[in-house]
Scaffold this motif. Sequence first.
Motif, PDB file in Angstrom:
ATOM      1  N   LEU A 143       0.836  -1.172   0.000  1.00 54.10           N
ATOM      2  CA  LEU A 143       0.000   0.000   0.000  1.00 54.10           C
ATOM      3  C   LEU A 143       0.875   1.227   0.000  1.00 54.10           C
ATOM      4  CD1 LEU A 143      -2.454  -1.198   2.647  1.00 54.10           C
ATOM      5  CD2 LEU A 143      -3.067  -0.758   0.338  1.00 54.10           C
ATOM      6  N   GLY A 144       1.172   1.809  -1.105  1.00 55.03           N
ATOM      7  CA  GLY A 144       1.991   2.984  -1.145  1.00 55.03           C
ATOM      8  C   GLY A 144       1.130   4.199  -1.324  1.00 55.03           C
ATOM      9  N   ILE A 164      -2.341   2.995   0.907  1.00 56.45           N
ATOM     10  CA  ILE A 164      -3.682   3.314   1.418  1.00 56.45           C
ATOM     11  C   ILE A 164      -3.784   4.750   1.916  1.00 56.45           C
ATOM     12  CG2 ILE A 164      -4.249   0.945   2.013  1.00 56.45           C
ATOM     13  CD1 ILE A 164      -3.497   1.621   4.922  1.00 56.45           C
ATOM     14  N   GLY A 165      -2.764   5.546   1.635  1.00 53.45           N
ATOM     15  CA  GLY A 165      -2.749   6.914   2.154  1.00 53.45           C
ATOM     16  C   GLY A 165      -3.894   7.768   1.667  1.00 53.45           C
ATOM     17  N   GLY A 166      -4.477   7.413   0.533  1.00 47.24           N
ATOM     18  CA  GLY A 166      -5.622   8.162   0.052  1.00 47.24           C
ATOM     19  C   GLY A 166      -6.843   8.000   0.928  1.00 47.24           C
ATOM     20  N   MET A 176      -9.795  -6.966   1.815  1.00 44.51           N
ATOM     21  CA  MET A 176      -8.784  -6.458   2.745  1.00 44.51           C
ATOM     22  C   MET A 176      -9.393  -5.275   3.490  1.00 44.51           C
ATOM     23  SD  MET A 176      -4.888  -5.141   1.978  1.00 44.51           S
ATOM     24  CE  MET A 176      -5.353  -3.645   1.100  1.00 44.51           C
ATOM     25  N   TYR A 177      -9.051  -5.185   4.777  1.00 44.44           N
ATOM     26  CA  TYR A 177      -9.598  -4.141   5.634  1.00 44.44           C
ATOM     27  C   TYR A 177      -8.452  -3.479   6.403  1.00 44.44           C
ATOM     28  CZ  TYR A 177     -13.571  -7.239   4.820  1.00 44.44           C
ATOM     29  OH  TYR A 177     -14.510  -8.051   4.236  1.00 44.44           O
ATOM     30  N   THR A 178      -8.563  -2.179   6.581  1.00 45.43           N
ATOM     31  CA  THR A 178      -7.589  -1.456   7.390  1.00 45.43           C
ATOM     32  C   THR A 178      -8.330  -0.526   8.342  1.00 45.43           C
ATOM     33  OG1 THR A 178      -7.369   0.355   5.784  1.00 45.43           O
ATOM     34  CG2 THR A 178      -5.835  -1.513   5.573  1.00 45.43           C
ATOM     35  N   PRO A 228       7.850   4.880   6.021  1.00 47.06           N
ATOM     36  CA  PRO A 228       7.766   6.189   5.354  1.00 47.06           C
ATOM     37  C   PRO A 228       6.527   6.378   4.474  1.00 47.06           C
ATOM     38  CG  PRO A 228       9.295   4.779   4.188  1.00 47.06           C
ATOM     39  CD  PRO A 228       8.885   4.022   5.424  1.00 47.06           C
ATOM     40  N   THR A 229       5.733   5.332   4.304  1.00 47.80           N
ATOM     41  CA  THR A 229       4.508   5.458   3.524  1.00 47.80           C
ATOM     42  C   THR A 229       3.368   4.778   4.243  1.00 47.80           C
ATOM     43  OG1 THR A 229       4.961   3.419   2.315  1.00 47.80           O
ATOM     44  CG2 THR A 229       5.781   5.451   1.337  1.00 47.80           C
TER      45      THR A 229
END
Length: 306
Positions: A10-11, A49-51, A68-70, A285-286
């Motif tokens: 996930l970047g 997933i930063g969006g 997938m879940y975060t 870092p991401t």
Amino acid sequence: MSGKNPFLGLGLASPFLSFSRAVTASGIDCSDLPAGQYLDLSAKKSFGIGGEEIIPRGVFVGDSGNKMYTTGEAGDGVDQYSLSTAWDPSTASHDGFKSIPEALQAKDLFFSSDGTRFYVLDDFYDRVVEYGMSTAWDITSGATHTHNEGLGLGNQNDNPTGLTFSSDGVYMYVMSSYLRYMNRFTLSTPWDTSTAGSRVQNNFPASQITNTGQETGIAINDNGTRFVIVHVQGDEIEEYTLSTPYDITTTTHVGSLSISSDTTFPTGCCWGNDGQYFYVSSSSPTDTVFRYETCSDGAYKILGRP
């Protein structure tokens, strides 16, 4: 958390990056890995997933690898993704978000084996928040709050950051990062946190988890004989065996594996596909989810290979 540098799933800087080497499922030869290691850090996939979440904490992969879940602290809720290739986070697309107003500091999450319940660990109130779903594995429709299970125990459960369950839903495990305590609660009705009763506890030495109040993620294998802790201090995975299945008072430390080349702030973890894949969420870092792969004889194992 500024720059983004996806490593395994996930970047944030780009929609997806994949660094996987050419292997087939369970096709990694264990003898090709560094001595003592079952987990191949070079066989990896990643997705940013930063969006959706800029302070990711927990990750879970379910529904036979199709979802997938975060969870994280920026949104204090759960994001759901569909994977077009099962178990592969680099093929994720965002389905939607479910706000969890009962969790003011969402730290980790887990799902029941049938996908009809999910759980969010809340650091603000030191509790596990339980939701039921009318459609299995779909948090975007018909998810209803059913219970808040307070953890109690004073400072022995301060800063709860890691959550996992046994495969049958009888045991619930919570890792508290403040004083490095893990507590196992027995549920008299599997998967129903309102029936949490008797408890056993283990306190991990500072020599293994060297900082307090930092993020930790935990995962246990399908038969309760091994578990792992990922933690920020050292950016490492700690692995343990249990001489009595599911009993955290019978642990032996197997060793530590650094993942600092990929993440400097690992926050959560889970297993997938019967222990073939190991997922790590990272916020630096991401904002990324990484997937690593075990070798052919290493299901649910990180270290300890003869």
